[in-house]
Design a protein around this motif. Structure first.
Motif, PDB file in Angstrom:
ATOM      1  N   LEU A  26      39.785  40.450 -16.002  1.00 38.21           N
ATOM      2  CA  LEU A  26      39.292  39.899 -14.734  1.00 38.21           C
ATOM      3  C   LEU A  26      40.237  40.227 -13.588  1.00 38.21           C
ATOM      4  N   ASP A  27      39.670  40.661 -12.476  1.00 41.79           N
ATOM      5  CA  ASP A  27      40.457  40.796 -11.242  1.00 41.79           C
ATOM      6  C   ASP A  27      40.325  39.494 -10.452  1.00 41.79           C
ATOM      7  N   THR A  28      40.852  39.434  -9.240  1.00 40.88           N
ATOM      8  CA  THR A  28      40.861  38.141  -8.528  1.00 40.88           C
ATOM      9  C   THR A  28      39.435  37.635  -8.268  1.00 40.88           C
ATOM     10  N   ASP A  29      38.494  38.549  -7.957  1.00 38.31           N
ATOM     11  CA  ASP A  29      37.100  38.094  -7.756  1.00 38.31           C
ATOM     12  C   ASP A  29      36.548  37.532  -9.069  1.00 38.31           C
ATOM     13  N   GLY A  30      36.865  38.234 -10.166  1.00 33.88           N
ATOM     14  CA  GLY A  30      36.397  37.784 -11.468  1.00 33.88           C
ATOM     15  C   GLY A  30      36.998  36.426 -11.838  1.00 33.88           C
ATOM     16  N   ILE A  31      38.260  36.231 -11.498  1.00 33.12           N
ATOM     17  CA  ILE A  31      38.920  34.954 -11.808  1.00 33.12           C
ATOM     18  C   ILE A  31      38.254  33.825 -11.011  1.00 33.12           C
ATOM     19  N   ARG A  32      37.985  34.104  -9.748  1.00 34.60           N
ATOM     20  CA  ARG A  32      37.339  33.081  -8.905  1.00 34.60           C
ATOM     21  C   ARG A  32      35.981  32.684  -9.504  1.00 34.60           C
ATOM     22  N   PHE A  68      34.956  33.114 -12.572  1.00 40.32           N
ATOM     23  CA  PHE A  68      35.157  32.487 -13.887  1.00 40.32           C
ATOM     24  C   PHE A  68      35.474  30.995 -13.719  1.00 40.32           C
ATOM     25  N   LEU A  69      36.426  30.691 -12.837  1.00 42.08           N
ATOM     26  CA  LEU A  69      36.841  29.289 -12.654  1.00 42.08           C
ATOM     27  C   LEU A  69      35.703  28.467 -12.054  1.00 42.08           C
ATOM     28  N   ALA A  70      34.968  29.091 -11.137  1.00 39.84           N
ATOM     29  CA  ALA A  70      33.844  28.371 -10.518  1.00 39.84           C
ATOM     30  C   ALA A  70      32.785  28.039 -11.565  1.00 39.84           C
ATOM     31  N   GLY A  71      32.728  28.846 -12.640  1.00 32.82           N
ATOM     32  CA  GLY A  71      31.728  28.637 -13.680  1.00 32.82           C
ATOM     33  C   GLY A  71      32.121  27.613 -14.729  1.00 32.82           C
ATOM     34  N   VAL A  72      33.319  27.086 -14.654  1.00 32.84           N
ATOM     35  CA  VAL A  72      33.740  26.041 -15.610  1.00 32.84           C
ATOM     36  C   VAL A  72      33.851  24.737 -14.810  1.00 32.84           C
ATOM     37  N   GLY A  97      38.908  21.696  -6.721  1.00 34.17           N
ATOM     38  CA  GLY A  97      38.312  21.057  -5.550  1.00 34.17           C
ATOM     39  C   GLY A  97      37.873  22.067  -4.501  1.00 34.17           C
ATOM     40  N   GLY A  98      37.013  21.618  -3.580  1.00 33.65           N
ATOM     41  CA  GLY A  98      36.576  22.439  -2.451  1.00 33.65           C
ATOM     42  C   GLY A  98      35.741  23.627  -2.892  1.00 33.65           C
ATOM     43  N   PHE A 109      48.038  34.460 -13.325  1.00 38.39           N
ATOM     44  CA  PHE A 109      47.740  34.169 -11.924  1.00 38.39           C
ATOM     45  C   PHE A 109      47.859  32.664 -11.695  1.00 38.39           C
ATOM     46  N   LEU A 110      48.263  32.289 -10.483  1.00 37.77           N
ATOM     47  CA  LEU A 110      48.202  30.881 -10.076  1.00 37.77           C
ATOM     48  C   LEU A 110      47.086  30.750  -9.056  1.00 37.77           C
ATOM     49  N   ILE A 111      46.296  29.694  -9.220  1.00 35.54           N
ATOM     50  CA  ILE A 111      45.175  29.461  -8.318  1.00 35.54           C
ATOM     51  C   ILE A 111      45.370  28.083  -7.690  1.00 35.54           C
ATOM     52  N   ASP A 112      45.401  28.050  -6.363  1.00 35.73           N
ATOM     53  CA  ASP A 112      45.559  26.781  -5.653  1.00 35.73           C
ATOM     54  C   ASP A 112      44.252  26.406  -4.990  1.00 35.73           C
ATOM     55  N   GLY A 113      43.773  25.198  -5.279  1.00 38.59           N
ATOM     56  CA  GLY A 113      42.611  24.653  -4.583  1.00 38.59           C
ATOM     57  C   GLY A 113      43.086  23.555  -3.661  1.00 38.59           C
ATOM     58  N   PRO A 114      42.167  22.990  -2.888  1.00 39.56           N
ATOM     59  CA  PRO A 114      42.558  21.908  -1.979  1.00 39.56           C
ATOM     60  C   PRO A 114      43.130  20.692  -2.718  1.00 39.56           C
ATOM     61  N   GLN A 115      42.711  20.479  -3.979  1.00 40.81           N
ATOM     62  CA  GLN A 115      43.175  19.282  -4.701  1.00 40.81           C
ATOM     63  C   GLN A 115      44.335  19.555  -5.635  1.00 40.81           C
ATOM     64  N   CYS A 116      44.298  20.712  -6.282  1.00 39.70           N
ATOM     65  CA  CYS A 116      45.210  20.940  -7.399  1.00 39.70           C
ATOM     66  C   CYS A 116      45.338  22.435  -7.652  1.00 39.70           C
ATOM     67  N   GLY A 117      46.273  22.808  -8.507  1.00 39.80           N
ATOM     68  CA  GLY A 117      46.408  24.212  -8.897  1.00 39.80           C
ATOM     69  C   GLY A 117      46.223  24.364 -10.391  1.00 39.80           C
ATOM     70  N   VAL A 118      45.900  25.582 -10.830  1.00 37.99           N
ATOM     71  CA  VAL A 118      45.872  25.885 -12.262  1.00 37.99           C
ATOM     72  C   VAL A 118      46.547  27.235 -12.484  1.00 37.99           C
ATOM     73  N   CYS A 119      46.960  27.438 -13.730  1.00 35.97           N
ATOM     74  CA  CYS A 119      47.574  28.712 -14.113  1.00 35.97           C
ATOM     75  C   CYS A 119      46.620  29.423 -15.076  1.00 35.97           C
ATOM     76  N   PHE A 120      46.284  30.654 -14.769  1.00 37.41           N
ATOM     77  CA  PHE A 120      45.304  31.457 -15.512  1.00 37.41           C
ATOM     78  C   PHE A 120      46.044  32.581 -16.233  1.00 37.41           C
ATOM     79  N   LYS A 121      45.865  32.696 -17.549  1.00 32.92           N
ATOM     80  CA  LYS A 121      46.557  33.734 -18.317  1.00 32.92           C
ATOM     81  C   LYS A 121      45.527  34.468 -19.159  1.00 32.92           C
ATOM     82  N   GLN A 122      45.534  35.799 -19.087  1.00 37.91           N
ATOM     83  CA  GLN A 122      44.572  36.583 -19.879  1.00 37.91           C
ATOM     84  C   GLN A 122      45.298  37.683 -20.644  1.00 37.91           C
ATOM     85  N   SER A 123      44.969  37.786 -21.940  1.00 38.45           N
ATOM     86  CA  SER A 123      45.506  38.882 -22.757  1.00 38.45           C
ATOM     87  C   SER A 123      44.888  40.193 -22.300  1.00 38.45           C
TER      88      SER A 123
END
Ligand SMILES: Nc1ncnc2c1ncn2[C@@H]1O[C@H](COP(=O)(O)OP(=O)(O)OP(=O)(O)O)[C@@H](O)[C@H]1O
Ligand SMILES: [Mg+2]
Length: 417
Positions: A14-20, A22-26, A34-35, A54-68
Motif C-alpha cells: 500500500l502507498d499513502t493513498d492505499g493506506i488512507r 485501508f484505514l477508512a475501511g476499518v 476521527g474526522g 507509517f504513522l497516521i495522525d487523525g484529529p483524535q488520535c494516531g495509529v502506527c501502520f506496518k506492512q511486510s
C-alpha cells in the motif's frame, strides 16, 4: 491461527493513498483516528531493514501502520515471505496480557495484506537514537528488565502446565523465515567467510580473523547455536536491541516483536545487554559510559528480581507449572532457593555469551549499529570497535572470565580505557 502460505493473491503493497483507504475501511480504526479520512496526516517512518512503517495522525488520535514486503526493504533482491507481521501480531496478542503497557496495544491485523496496526507512540523516541544523542532515560532499562521477566516467566514451564505452554510456543516455531535470519546473521555468518559480512576499517581485520580461528570461540559458538535452537525455555522477543525500545520521559515500550520464537531466556537478555555494551564502547564521555554501565546493571537487576519474585509468588500460590513443580519443593524451601539460584546462573551464562555474539555480529556481520557513527575519526572509531570485539572474543573463549552481569559491566567499563 496460522499465516497464509504462499502469499495470498490479495496482497499488494500500500502507498499513502492505499493506506488512507485501508484505514477508512476499518470502522474501529477510522473512528479512532476521527474526522474525515482526507484530513489524516500520513508520514513514513520506516528506518529498519525489513518493513514499511507509517504513522497516521487523525484529529483524535494516531495509529502506527506496518506492512511486510515480499522482500527485505533495504534490499529488494533479497526475497522474503510476508508472514513476519503475522508473527508480530501473534506475539503482541500473547505478550500484552503478560506485560501490559510495556508494549503497544494491537489495534488490527489484516491477514491478506499483512498489515499490522498498533497504537502510535508519537511522543516517544527510539532508545538507540536517544542514547546516541546523549539523552538519558533513567527508568528505561528497569522497564525493559520487567518486560523480559514477565514475558518470559509467563510463557515458561515455571508458570503453567506443558500442554498450555507448548501449545502457545508451537505457533512461534513456525516463524522460520526470521529465525533463519537469526541463525545466519547472529549465530553463524560472523564465524565464517561470508559475503554478507563487512566492516570498513582494515584495523579490524586481525581481530575478526582471530574470532574466526580461535578454537575456544568455535566450541562456544557451536554450543550457543545448539542452545538457541534446542532450549525452548520461553517465548522470546527475538530482536531486543535498543532500536526495538521507544521511550518518553515517563514511559518505555518494547516494539517490533516480529522475530518472536521459543528459545533460551538469556538470548533476549544477551541481545539487549550486547547493544548496551556497544553503546558503552561508542561513548567517549565518562558520563555516557557511567550511564551505559548503570543501564546494564539496572536492566539485569530488574529482570532478575522480577523473574524470581514471579517464581516465588507462583510457588506460594501453588502454581501449576510442570518444571520445578511446586509439589517437589513443598517441604524444601532452601532446596527451591538453590534451584532458583542455579537456574538464574544458567540464564546469566547464556546472557553473557549471547551478548558477546551480538557485539560481534553488529560490528563484523551484516547489520551494523549506528552508535559508532558518533565518532568521526575513523581510526578512533576502529579502536573502540576493536576493543569491543576483543572483549566479546575473550568472553566467548573463556566462560570463567566473568560470571555475573555486574562483573561484565565493570570489565567492559575498564576496557573502554
Ligand atoms: N508504535 C509506533 N509508534 C511510533 N513510531 C513507531 C512505532 N513502531 C515503530 N515506529 C517507528 O518506525 C520505525 C520502524 O519500526 P520497526 O522497528 O518496527 O520496523 P522494522 O522494519 O521491523 O525494523 P527492523 O528492520 O529494524 O526490524 C521505528 O524505528 C520507529 O521509529
Ligand atoms: Mg523489525
Amino acid at each position: 491461527m496460522s499465516p497464509h502460505s504462499p502469499a495470498p493473491a490479495a496482497y499488494h503493497t500500500l502507498d499513502t493513498d492505499g493506506i488512507r483507504a485501508f484505514l477508512a475501511g476499518v470502522p474501529a480504526l477510522a473512528a479512532r483516528l476521527g474526522g474525515p479520512a482526507a484530513h489524516w496526516r500520513i508520514r513514513e517512518v520506516s528506518d529498519g531493514n525489513l518493513n514499511n512503517v507509517f504513522l497516521i495522525d487523525g484529529p483524535q488520535c494516531g495509529v502506527c501502520f506496518k506492512q511486510s514486503l515480499p522482500h527485505v526493504r533495504v534490499d529488494p533482491a533479497w526475497k522474503m515471505p510476508l508472514d513476519r507481521t503475522f508473527y508480530e501480531a501473534a506475539y503482541l496478542r500473547e505478550i500484552r496480557p503478560c506485560v501490559g503497557a510495556l508494549t503497544t496495544d494491537i489495534l488490527h491485523f489484516d491477514p491478506d495484506l499483512y498489515v499490522l496496526v498498533v497504537e502510535s507512540l508519537d511522543r516517544h523516541v527510539v532508545l538507540r537514537r536517544g542514547l546516541m544523542a546523549g539523552g538519558d532515560w533513567p527508568d528505561a532499562a528497569r522497564a525493559v528488565g520487567e518486560f523480559v521477566a514477565h514475558g518470559t516467566f509467563r510463557t515458561s514451564l515455571l508458570a503453567a502446565p506443558f500442554e498450555e505452554i507448548t501449545h502457545r510456543l508451537d505457533v512461534f516455531s513456525g516463524n522460520r523465515t526470521l529465525t533463519r535470519i537469526t541463525v545466519d546473521l547472529i549465530l553463524t555468518d560472523p564465524y565464517r567467510d561470508h559475503p554478507r559480512n563487512h566492516w570498513i576499517s582494515p584495523e579490524l581485520d586481525s581481530i575478526a580473523a582471530e574470532i574466526r580461528t580461535d578454537p575456544r570461540v568455535r566450541r562456544r559458538v557451536g554450543a550457543m547455536q545448539a542452545r538457541f535452537l534446542t532450549c525452548r525455555q520461553a517465548l522470546l522477543h527475538g530482536d531486543l536491541h535498543t532500536g526495538s525500545i521507544m521511550v518518553s520521559d515517563d514511559d518505555t515500550r518494547v516494539i517490533d516483536g516480529e522475530f518472536a520464537c521459543p528459545g533460551p531466556i538469556g538470548f533476549d537478555c544477551g541481545l539487549f545487554i550486547g547493544n548496551l555494551l556497544l553503546h558503552l564502547f561508542a561513548c567517549r564521555d565518562s558520563g555516557g559510559q557511567d550511564r551505559a554501565v548503570r543501564n546494564i546493571v539496572q536492566f539485569w537487576t530488574s529482570f532478575h528480581d522480577t523473574f524470581l519474585e514471579l517464581w516465588r509468588t507462583s510457588a506460594r500460590q501453588d502454581g501449576n507449572g510442570d518444571a520445578y513443580a511446586t509439589t517437589l519443593f513443598r517441604n524444601d524451601p532452601s532446596g527451591l532457593r538453590q534451584a532458583q539460584a542455579d537456574f538464574m546462573q544458567d540464564v546469566t551464562t547464556d546472557t553473557i555469551a549471547f551478548a558477546a555474539m551480538e557485539v560481534i555480529r553488529r560490528l563484523v556481520g551484516y547489520a551494523h549499529v549506528p552508535d559508532f557513527d558518533t565518532i568521526p575519526d575513523l581510526a578512533a572509531r576502529a579502536g573502540r570497535q576493536g576493543a569491543a570485539l576483543a572483549l566479546a572474543r575473550d568472553l566467548l573463549a573463556d566462560p570463567g572470565l566473568v560470571t555475573s552481569i555486574a562483573d561484565l559491566a565493570s570489565l567492559a567499563r575498564d576496557r573502554t580505557g
